[in-house]
Design an enzyme around this catalytic site. Structure first.
Site, PDB file in Angstrom:
ATOM      1  N   PRO A   1      49.505 -19.514  74.265  1.00 50.50           N
ATOM      2  CA  PRO A   1      48.087 -18.935  74.352  1.00 50.50           C
ATOM      3  C   PRO A   1      47.732 -19.249  75.773  1.00 50.50           C
ATOM      4  CG  PRO A   1      48.267 -20.271  72.313  1.00 50.50           C
ATOM      5  CD  PRO A   1      49.650 -20.434  73.255  1.00 50.50           C
ATOM      6  N   GLU A   2      47.334 -17.959  76.276  1.00 54.53           N
ATOM      7  CA  GLU A   2      46.751 -18.176  77.864  1.00 54.53           C
ATOM      8  C   GLU A   2      45.166 -17.956  77.652  1.00 54.53           C
ATOM      9  OE1 GLU A   2      48.871 -15.849  80.641  1.00 54.53           O
ATOM     10  OE2 GLU A   2      50.652 -15.817  79.534  1.00 54.53           O
TER      11      GLU A   2
ATOM     12  N   ARG B   1      59.216 -20.056  85.975  1.00 53.48           N
ATOM     13  CA  ARG B   1      59.119 -18.995  84.837  1.00 53.48           C
ATOM     14  C   ARG B   1      60.179 -17.933  85.016  1.00 53.48           C
ATOM     15  NH1 ARG B   1      54.921 -20.636  81.729  1.00 53.48           N
ATOM     16  NH2 ARG B   1      56.087 -19.514  80.246  1.00 53.48           N
TER      17      ARG B   1
ATOM     18  N   LYS C   1      42.714 -22.806  79.934  1.00 54.79           N
ATOM     19  CA  LYS C   1      43.299 -22.931  78.584  1.00 54.79           C
ATOM     20  C   LYS C   1      42.722 -23.992  77.616  1.00 54.79           C
ATOM     21  CE  LYS C   1      47.561 -21.342  80.782  1.00 54.79           C
ATOM     22  NZ  LYS C   1      49.086 -21.944  81.002  1.00 54.79           N
TER      23      LYS C   1
END
Ligand SMILES: [Zn+2]
Length: 272
Positions: A2-3, A260, A59
């Site tokens: 979830p962002e 990432r 977030k």
């Protein structure tokens, strides 16, 4: 994971289902997600109160609990439930006979017998009680929220820090809310290679990036982050080894940037 758009969607879901009802009980199914609070303490402090409003920063989702019943002797402090959704967190509002998911870790039971479940399969999520949201944000050193930030703030942050532009977008201490998937989407929309050195960006590049950030986050929220409804021109659903650029049709490339995996099109996204 979830962002910002997912957490904003959870916020709206919570606001539309769970506010203003008396909390009858809190069932902690797995205390692993509790941070600096025991199951007993969480229940004791929330029982009898109501969720009044919520606030999202990056977030993190903060839910204000109503004040304790008035007391002559106790100092009245504000109380917020803090939720972080880790990698797999989400919220589920359950009516009377609906069964909670097996991976529900904390269940808030309301007086009307409905329940709000904090579901989190992988348990990287966090549930905590805090008294001061600003102090929490300060202590954690979190940067301004990606949707609240002004262009001049955005420009100052990118101008002050060295490194790949994607690493800066992902750094929650600089800008709050952007994660790996939306960062790739933002850079694709801005036609910028994720490894571009932030220091090389000129004002017009920064403006393009700022506008792309705003557009991508707002659009994802408007679609309630349903990936099946994302515009065909977006990169997000095409990430992966067989993925092709929605703009030019060439094969997408990947590289590790800012720790990432990034997906991008070397033809459409130039290093500046
Ligand atoms: Zn392309």
């Amino acid at each position: 994971m979830p962002e910002l758009p997912e957490v904003e969607t959870f916020k709206r879901y919570l606001d539309s289902t769970s506010l203003h009802q008396r909390i009858a009980n809190v069932d902690v199914q797995d205390s692993y997600v509790l941070k600096r609070v025991s199951a007993r303490e969480l229940t004791r402090r929330l029982k009898g109160r109501r969720f009044e409003k919520s606030y999202r920063h990056g977030k993190h989702l903060f839910v204000r609990a109503s004040d304790d019943p008035p007391s002559q002797t106790l100092r009245r402090t504000s109380l917020w439930l803090r939720l972080h959704f880790g990698m797999t967190g989400s919220l589920d509002y359950l009516k009377d006979d609906e069964v909670a998911p097996k991976t529900a870790r904390v269940i808030f039971r309301f007086a009307n017998s409905c329940r709000l479940a904090f579901d989190d399969q992988r348990k990287f999520g966090e549930v905590e009680l805090i008294e001061d949201v600003d102090e929490f944000l300060r202590t954690r050193g979190l940067g301004p929220d990606a949707l609240q930030i002004s262009f001049s703030q955005f420009k100052a942050i990118l101008g002050k820090h060295r490194g790949a532009v994607k690493a800066i977008l992902l750094n929650q201490r600089l800008i709050g809310g952007i994660g790996n998937l939306y960062a790739d989407e933002i850079l694709f929309r801005a036609r910028m290679h994720p490894a571009t050195e932030a220091a090389r960006l000129r004002d017009r590049d920064l403006m393009r990036l700022f506008r792309a950030t705003h557009y991508v986050l707002v659009k994802a929220i408007a679609l309630k982050t349903d990936f099946n409804r994302l515009p065909k021109s977006w990169l997000l659903m095409r990430r992966g080894k067989t993925g092709r650029c929605p703009r030019c049709g060439r094969a997408l490339k990947s590289a590790t940037i800012g720790g990432r995996t990034s997906w991008f099109c070397v033809h459409c996204q130039k290093r500046i």
